[in-house]
Scaffold this motif. Structure first.
Motif, PDB file in Angstrom:
ATOM      1  N   UNK A 183     -61.016  24.500  64.094  1.00  0.00           N
ATOM      2  CA  UNK A 183     -62.503  25.046  63.717  1.00  0.00           C
ATOM      3  C   UNK A 183     -62.103  25.687  62.594  1.00  0.00           C
ATOM      4  N   UNK A 184     -62.664  24.981  61.378  1.00  0.00           N
ATOM      5  CA  UNK A 184     -62.671  25.446  60.199  1.00  0.00           C
ATOM      6  C   UNK A 184     -64.028  26.064  59.775  1.00  0.00           C
ATOM      7  N   UNK A 191     -49.991  27.383  51.648  1.00  0.00           N
ATOM      8  CA  UNK A 191     -49.102  27.741  52.796  1.00  0.00           C
ATOM      9  C   UNK A 191     -49.658  28.451  54.090  1.00  0.00           C
ATOM     10  N   UNK A 192     -50.773  28.942  53.961  1.00  0.00           N
ATOM     11  CA  UNK A 192     -51.501  29.637  55.179  1.00  0.00           C
ATOM     12  C   UNK A 192     -52.268  28.605  55.935  1.00  0.00           C
ATOM     13  N   UNK A 193     -52.335  27.408  55.626  1.00  0.00           N
ATOM     14  CA  UNK A 193     -53.236  26.368  56.117  1.00  0.00           C
ATOM     15  C   UNK A 193     -52.594  25.190  56.710  1.00  0.00           C
ATOM     16  N   UNK A 194     -51.360  24.943  56.357  1.00  0.00           N
ATOM     17  CA  UNK A 194     -50.691  23.710  56.497  1.00  0.00           C
ATOM     18  C   UNK A 194     -49.589  24.300  57.344  1.00  0.00           C
ATOM     19  N   UNK A 238     -49.379  16.893  52.565  1.00  0.00           N
ATOM     20  CA  UNK A 238     -47.638  17.187  52.056  1.00  0.00           C
ATOM     21  C   UNK A 238     -47.990  18.154  50.923  1.00  0.00           C
ATOM     22  N   UNK A 239     -47.812  19.477  51.032  1.00  0.00           N
ATOM     23  CA  UNK A 239     -48.109  20.417  49.977  1.00  0.00           C
ATOM     24  C   UNK A 239     -47.019  21.447  49.766  1.00  0.00           C
ATOM     25  N   UNK A 295     -59.019  23.895  49.122  1.00  0.00           N
ATOM     26  CA  UNK A 295     -60.174  23.466  50.028  1.00  0.00           C
ATOM     27  C   UNK A 295     -59.673  21.802  50.516  1.00  0.00           C
ATOM     28  N   UNK A 296     -58.988  21.130  49.386  1.00  0.00           N
ATOM     29  CA  UNK A 296     -58.712  19.623  49.440  1.00  0.00           C
ATOM     30  C   UNK A 296     -57.945  19.520  50.858  1.00  0.00           C
ATOM     31  N   UNK A 297     -56.705  20.235  51.182  1.00  0.00           N
ATOM     32  CA  UNK A 297     -55.889  20.131  52.381  1.00  0.00           C
ATOM     33  C   UNK A 297     -56.854  20.232  53.613  1.00  0.00           C
ATOM     34  N   UNK A 298     -57.678  21.250  53.624  1.00  0.00           N
ATOM     35  CA  UNK A 298     -58.655  21.325  54.669  1.00  0.00           C
ATOM     36  C   UNK A 298     -59.694  20.214  54.920  1.00  0.00           C
TER      37      UNK A 298
END
Length: 120
Positions: free
Chosen positions: A99-100, A44-47, A36-37, A23-26
């Motif tokens: 839109x999250x 991988x799915x969200x960035x 930077x992940x 959730x942190x990257x979101x």
């Protein structure tokens, strides 16, 4: 306090070896903080990686949990921050405009289930 720190940062470095969701990257992208992940699981799915040629993407990823991979991604990120302000602002804007919401996530999940249903 954690949200304030994340919102006040320019870059979120998240070199997790394992991350089923994340959730942190979101949160970071929502606040305009660029991630930077390590490209695992939900990270991988969200960035989506930044592509300077078509000005797309939401941050930087690296494919293996190795110091040189992390440093290369971080170097590219910092170079963009320093030298290409318009690109940096574009990354921030794309991250903040996503839109999250749970409504959107549920809609996407339903679309996947319907598509799977009709593949049989």
């Amino acid at each position: 306090m954690a949200h304030r720190i994340t919102a006040g940062a320019d870059i979120l470095l998240m070199p997790s070896r394992f991350e089923p969701c994340g959730l942190n990257q979101l949160y970071a992208m929502n606040y305009g903080t660029v991630p930077v992940v390590h490209a695992v699981g939900g990270l991988r799915d969200t960035v989506q990686p930044f592509n300077p040629f078509d000005e797309s993407g939401l941050g930087w990823t690296f494919d293996r949990a190795e110091a040189n991979k992390l440093m290369a991604a971080l170097w590219n990120c910092i170079s963009t921050y320093r030298e290409y302000k318009k690109s940096w602002e574009g990354i921030q804007q794309r991250g903040m405009s996503q839109d999250l919401s749970w409504d959107n996530a549920a809609q996407q999940y339903e679309e996947v289930l319907v598509a799977a249903k009709y593949q049989w």
